[in-house]
Scaffold this active site. Structure first.
Site, short mmCIF file in Angstrom:
data_model
loop_
_atom_site.label_atom_id
_atom_site.label_comp_id
_atom_site.label_asym_id
_atom_site.label_seq_id
_atom_site.Cartn_x
_atom_site.Cartn_y
_atom_site.Cartn_z
N CYS A 81 42.28 28.11 39.04
CA CYS A 81 42.84 28.74 37.84
C CYS A 81 44.04 27.99 37.28
O CYS A 81 45.19 28.44 37.42
CB CYS A 81 43.19 30.21 38.07
SG CYS A 81 43.36 31.04 36.47
N CYS A 106 38.99 31.41 31.64
CA CYS A 106 40.37 31.58 32.08
C CYS A 106 41.08 32.51 31.10
O CYS A 106 41.32 32.12 29.95
CB CYS A 106 41.04 30.20 32.11
SG CYS A 106 42.71 30.30 32.78
P1 FAD Z 1 38.42 31.76 47.97
O1 FAD Z 1 38.17 33.03 47.25
O2 FAD Z 1 39.81 31.25 48.04
O3 FAD Z 1 37.79 31.89 49.42
C1 FAD Z 1 37.78 30.87 50.38
C2 FAD Z 1 37.63 31.57 51.73
O4 FAD Z 1 37.40 30.59 52.73
C3 FAD Z 1 38.90 32.33 52.11
O5 FAD Z 1 38.58 33.69 52.34
C4 FAD Z 1 39.38 31.63 53.36
O6 FAD Z 1 39.96 32.51 54.31
C5 FAD Z 1 38.09 31.02 53.89
N1 FAD Z 1 38.32 29.86 54.75
C6 FAD Z 1 39.20 28.85 54.62
N2 FAD Z 1 39.12 28.00 55.65
C7 FAD Z 1 38.15 28.49 56.47
C8 FAD Z 1 37.58 28.06 57.70
N3 FAD Z 1 38.01 26.97 58.33
N4 FAD Z 1 36.60 28.81 58.25
C9 FAD Z 1 36.14 29.93 57.61
N5 FAD Z 1 36.64 30.38 56.46
C10 FAD Z 1 37.64 29.67 55.89
N6 FAD Z 1 39.82 33.12 38.52
C11 FAD Z 1 39.28 33.72 37.43
O7 FAD Z 1 38.08 33.70 37.25
N7 FAD Z 1 40.06 34.37 36.52
C12 FAD Z 1 41.40 34.45 36.64
O8 FAD Z 1 42.07 35.07 35.83
C13 FAD Z 1 42.00 33.84 37.79
N8 FAD Z 1 43.34 33.91 37.99
C14 FAD Z 1 43.89 33.41 39.16
C15 FAD Z 1 45.24 33.55 39.36
C16 FAD Z 1 45.83 33.10 40.53
C17 FAD Z 1 47.31 33.25 40.74
C18 FAD Z 1 45.01 32.52 41.54
C19 FAD Z 1 45.62 32.07 42.85
C20 FAD Z 1 43.64 32.36 41.34
C21 FAD Z 1 43.07 32.80 40.14
N9 FAD Z 1 41.71 32.64 39.88
C22 FAD Z 1 41.15 33.18 38.73
C23 FAD Z 1 40.88 31.74 40.73
C24 FAD Z 1 39.99 32.46 41.71
O9 FAD Z 1 40.69 33.40 42.47
C25 FAD Z 1 39.35 31.42 42.61
O10 FAD Z 1 38.79 30.39 41.82
C26 FAD Z 1 38.27 32.02 43.48
O11 FAD Z 1 38.80 33.02 44.31
C27 FAD Z 1 37.59 30.94 44.32
O12 FAD Z 1 36.67 31.49 45.20
P2 FAD Z 1 36.21 30.67 46.48
O13 FAD Z 1 35.23 31.51 47.19
O14 FAD Z 1 35.85 29.29 46.10
O15 FAD Z 1 37.56 30.54 47.33
#
Ligand code: FAD
Ligand code: UQ1
Length: 429
Positions: free
Chosen positions: A173, A357
């Site tokens: 984000c 976004c």
């Molecule tokens: P995550 O949701 O981060 O999940 C990754 C997971 O992998 C975590 O649970 C972690 O514990 C796990 N993990 C890590 N290492 C290991 C390991 N070795 N073994 C097993 N598990 C592990 N997105 C939007 O669409 N709209 C918005 O308005 C928006 N605003 C945001 C604002 C902020 C401040 C932030 C921080 C993010 C925002 N986002 C937004 C982005 C969004 O939250 C992320 O893009 C999304 O959560 C990504 O999902 P993911 O599954 O790729 O990663």
């Protein structure tokens, strides 16, 4: 040796293993565990708490509480899936297995990798010290450990420089780095301190936002609101005892070198990187992408090396803007393509790179940016979404949080493409 043999004696096998149970892992797990039935899908996730990270932009401004952004991982785990509450320590894709930190060996027929990004606060000298001190004015909305402090710092801000930074890595984000800038600026207007505070947005990027359709409007907004925009500036050090933030300035500015800003508020978007377990695995190719993202085919979202492995979300090298909204779009394609692969066929469905976004511009207005891999706007609503609107803020504040917990995580949301087609019927080509 005997110990190792004993640990590896019990190999658990699943049809589908999902590495990481964040936004991508839980939503994909919901879809596939519903389809494949009980105990066929295992989700490896070490955290006991699942966060709705997009809410943190509002938590940082005191609009929502931190508690509203968190639920137990147990409560979001799909009921047909097996939760392996452990960290992944090694990928062994040649043998279709993974090994966890506690030594469990797990084999699979298919795997989805969704490990997200890690936050590297320690890559900026002095930043952690500043963040850890509850009385300092250094904050960050990006971590569950730091987001609650932002509103405290915002309330303390009465005069001087308020500095907001973007790092020299890709981030999740990208817009969140500036949402908190606009909210803080609006807060000082509401509380009558605006004329005593100077606002600065510092970024190594050349423009305020990567999509020209929206950055044009943002340029006007920051000018009207008297916000100082500093492109090509990278934060390198925080000296909190002296309330100083140090930046390097790129040569293209014509003023190459270093500059220091005093601050009364410093909001930092930290550098981010790929979790080491993925970066050091055969799923990446450091020659192709030195950052260590999982290498996927950007159209089909499957691994470029292993046909039974797919990637979703922030940790892959698909050149999208990394958001939960992007994951929704990816889910549609991943679901169809993985089903084809499970049926012995090749993937044919292509990802558009859709991402969205919602840039919160003030306490009551939001610009809902939506675009694809080519940074071409693909807007859901038949209005010009580059205009900040109250309606979009209502969506961000009330509809999206409800939707995340109840629809998205349950695997029922695959992006707004269908809604867009219906709303645009007869209005746009
Ligand atoms: P995550 O949701 O981060 O999940 C990754 C997971 O992998 C975590 O649970 C972690 O514990 C796990 N993990 C890590 N290492 C290991 C390991 N070795 N073994 C097993 N598990 C592990 N997105 C939007 O669409 N709209 C918005 O308005 C928006 N605003 C945001 C604002 C902020 C401040 C932030 C921080 C993010 C925002 N986002 C937004 C982005 C969004 O939250 C992320 O893009 C999304 O959560 C990504 O999902 P993911 O599954 O790729 O990663
Ligand atoms: C979205 O789908 C989504 O995630 C699932 C978000 O994350 C919370 C968003 O911020 C946005 C904007 C979308 C896209 C939704 C619509 C209605 C355009």
């Amino acid at each position: 040796m005997r110990q190792t043999l004993r640990l590896f004696a019990d190999i658990n096998h699943y049809k589908l293993v999902i590495a990481g149970g964040g936004s991508g892992g839980i939503s994909a797990g919901s879809i596939f565990s519903r389809q494949l039935g009980k105990n066929q899908v295992a989700i490896i996730e070490p955290s006991l708490v699942h966060y709705y990270q997009p809410l943190w932009s509002l938590v940082g401004a005191g609009i929502k509480t931190f508690e509203e952004s968190a639920r137990s991982t147990a409560s979001v785990m799909p009921k047909n899936a097996v939760w392996i509450n452990d960290s992944l320590a090694k990928f062994d894709p040649e043998n279709n297995t993974v090994i966890t930190k506690s030594g469990q060996k797990i084999s699979y027929d298919y795997m989805i990798v969704s490990l997200g990004l890690k936050l590297d606060f320690d890559k900026i000298k002095g930043l952690k010290e500043g963040l850890d001190d509850p009385n300092s004015n250094v904050c960050s909305n990006y971590s569950p450990l730091t987001v609650k402090k932002t509103f405290q710092v915002m309330k303390r801000l009465k005069q001087g420089n308020a500095v907001f930074t973007f790092p020299n890595t890709s981030v999740k984000c990208a817009g969140a780095a500036q949402k908190i800038l606009y909210l803080t600026e609006d807060y000082t207007r509401i509380h009558g301190t605006r004329s005593s505070v100077n606002f600065h947005y510092m970024t190594p990027q050349p423009t305020i936002f990567m999509v020209p359709h929206y950055s044009k409007r943002l340029d006007v907004i920051i000018k009207e609101r008297g916000i100082n925009f500093h492109p090509l500036h990278s934060l390198v050090q925080v000296d909190d005892p002296h309330k100083e933030a140090k930046f390097t300035v790129a040569a293209e500015t014509g003023k190459e070198g270093a500059v220091t800003y005093n601050y009364e508020m410093l909001h930092v978007t930290p550098p981010m990187s790929v979790p080491d377990v993925l970066k050091n695995s055969p799923l990446t190719d450091l020659k192709v992408n030195p950052i260590g993202y999982m290498c996927v085919d950007k159209d089909y979202l499957c691994s470029t090396k292993y046909s039974n492995i797919f990637g979703i979300g922030d940790c892959t090298d698909a050149p999208k803007s990394r958001t939960a909204a992007a994951i929704a779009g990816e889910l549609r394609v991943l679901h169809k393509n993985l089903n084809l692969v499970m049926a012995g066929k090749s993937p044919i469905h292509k990802a558009s790179g859709y991402s969205s976004c919602p840039i919160v511009i003030s306490f009551n207005k939001c610009m809902l940016c939506e675009f694809d891999y080519d940074l071409t706007p693909i807007e859901t609503f038949p209005v010009d979404q580059s205009i900040p609107r109250r309606s979009m803020m209502l969506i961000k504040k009330y509809i999206l949080p409800y939707h995340y917990w109840n629809i998205f995580l349950k695997g029922y949301w695959k992006g707004p493409a269908t809604i867009r087609k219906i709303l645009h019927l007869g209005l746009k080509s």
